[in-house]
Scaffold this motif. Structure first.
Motif, short mmCIF file in Angstrom:
data_model
loop_
_atom_site.label_atom_id
_atom_site.label_comp_id
_atom_site.label_asym_id
_atom_site.label_seq_id
_atom_site.Cartn_x
_atom_site.Cartn_y
_atom_site.Cartn_z
N LEU A 54 0.50 8.90 -7.35
CA LEU A 54 0.39 10.54 -6.66
C LEU A 54 0.67 11.49 -7.74
O LEU A 54 0.03 12.63 -7.56
CB LEU A 54 1.51 10.64 -5.47
CG LEU A 54 1.26 9.60 -4.34
CD1 LEU A 54 2.62 9.50 -3.42
CD2 LEU A 54 0.07 9.62 -3.54
N ALA A 55 1.52 11.12 -8.80
CA ALA A 55 1.53 12.24 -9.53
C ALA A 55 0.33 12.34 -10.64
O ALA A 55 0.35 13.42 -11.48
CB ALA A 55 2.90 11.83 -10.39
N GLY A 56 -0.43 11.25 -10.64
CA GLY A 56 -1.48 11.35 -11.56
C GLY A 56 -1.10 10.77 -12.99
O GLY A 56 -1.83 10.91 -14.00
N LEU A 57 -0.02 10.30 -12.96
CA LEU A 57 0.39 9.64 -14.33
C LEU A 57 -0.03 8.34 -14.55
O LEU A 57 -0.14 7.73 -15.58
CB LEU A 57 2.06 9.49 -14.31
CG LEU A 57 2.89 10.84 -13.97
CD1 LEU A 57 4.45 10.40 -13.93
CD2 LEU A 57 2.98 11.68 -15.50
N ASP A 58 -0.71 7.78 -13.53
CA ASP A 58 -1.37 6.57 -13.67
C ASP A 58 -2.60 6.55 -12.71
O ASP A 58 -2.45 7.38 -11.78
CB ASP A 58 -0.36 5.38 -13.23
CG ASP A 58 -1.11 4.13 -13.50
OD1 ASP A 58 -1.87 4.17 -14.28
OD2 ASP A 58 -0.29 2.93 -12.89
N VAL A 59 -3.63 5.68 -12.90
CA VAL A 59 -4.64 5.85 -11.95
C VAL A 59 -4.85 4.46 -11.38
O VAL A 59 -4.64 3.24 -11.89
CB VAL A 59 -6.10 6.08 -12.85
CG1 VAL A 59 -6.01 7.41 -13.16
CG2 VAL A 59 -6.19 5.04 -14.20
N PRO A 60 -5.31 4.48 -9.91
CA PRO A 60 -5.66 3.14 -9.38
C PRO A 60 -6.77 2.47 -9.86
O PRO A 60 -7.61 2.67 -10.32
CB PRO A 60 -6.15 3.63 -7.94
CG PRO A 60 -6.05 4.92 -7.88
CD PRO A 60 -5.64 5.58 -9.05
#
Ligand code: ADP
Ligand code: ADP
Length: 226
Positions: A54-60
């Protein structure tokens, strides 16, 4: 009104033995604007993984996450993130830590006069020039929250912000967070493994099951707010 949408999201990790581990498996969730949502579940069920997405610190790996209809592409000050502890820069004073929130958006000059207002809001008047190691854990977490809120984020992502605090300090910070939520109308997304905390703070609780990380239940709480 839907603020964030998580659609068919998967995230796997490869562990030390080269086995693929499902951290999140087919997660679907809509987050409403202005709600206080808690995500609970046992250790290792994928709560932090979901919050980092949700933070955009990681991507699905597959699936999609949107904010106001736009796909999330990376971290942005419109989503503040508060860690369990140690969010603050130890070499900066309370005031300068909060200033980094503004500097990240390149609006420090224009809005630096608001810092005093946020220090007051978190109850830390007089602590402007103090360094993180000179304040309590609860105070440090309030500073971390102020540093995010000063950017007027649409959502504040809280990863067990009370996890490292003693019971009394935790109760204080819970009430402060409720007060800040009401005042700022920010959407709150809290990860915790404390069921009571989730019930006390939230409009809605999402329960994640142990691996593979799936959402197993959503509880809507309709308690009137004090
Ligand atoms: P929670 O926050 O609910 O404790 P996490 O999201 O931290 O759970 O972790 C979910 C699962 O993914 C766990 O099995 C964890 O060991 C694994 N995991 C998380 N991050 C990594 C990583 N960077 N590398 C390998 N495995 C990871
Ligand atoms: P919290 O405010 O997070 O609940 P504690 O319970 O640890 O923190 O501390 C209680 C109170 O002690 C704080 O609210 C603050 O007024 C005071 N205090 C803590 N650290 C300091 C400090 N370094 N200097 C002055 N007062 C402090």
């Amino acid at each position: 009104e839907i603020l964030m949408e998580i659609k068919s999201v998967d995230r796997t990790y490869v562990d030390a033995n080269n086995h693929t581990v499902d951290a999140l498996k087919d997660i679907n969730l809509s987050i409403r604007r202005g709600e206080f949502l808690s995500i609970i579940g046992p250790s290792g069920c994928g709560k932090t993984t979901l919050l980092r997405l949700l933070a955009g610190l990681d991507v699905p790996e597959s699936g999609v996450i949107t904010l106001e209809g736009e796909e999330i592409k990376g971290p942005h000050p419109d989503r503040g993130y508060v860690f369990q502890q140690g969010s603050l820069f130890p070499w900066l004073t309370v005031e300068k830590n909060i200033a980094t929130g503004l500097k990240a958006r390149g609006v420090y000059k224009k809005h630096k006069n608001e810092i005093a207002q946020y220090i007051n809001m978190i109850g830390l008047d007089g602590f402007e020039e103090v360094f993180p190691h000179q304040i309590s854990g609860g105070m440090a977490q309030r500073v971390a929250i102020a540093r995010s809120l000063i950017n007027h984020p649409v959502a504040l992502l809280l990863d067990e912000p009370m996890g490292a605090l003693d019971a009394f300090t935790r109760a204080d910070l819970q009430d402060k967070i409720l007060e800040l939520w009401k005042k700022n109308e920010t959407t709150m997304i809290l990860v915790t493994h404390d069921v009571e905390e989730a019930l006390y703070l939230s409009d809605r609780v999402v329960i994640m099951s142990p691996r593979p990380g799936k959402i197993s239940e959503i509880i809507n709480i309709s308690l009137p707010r004090p």
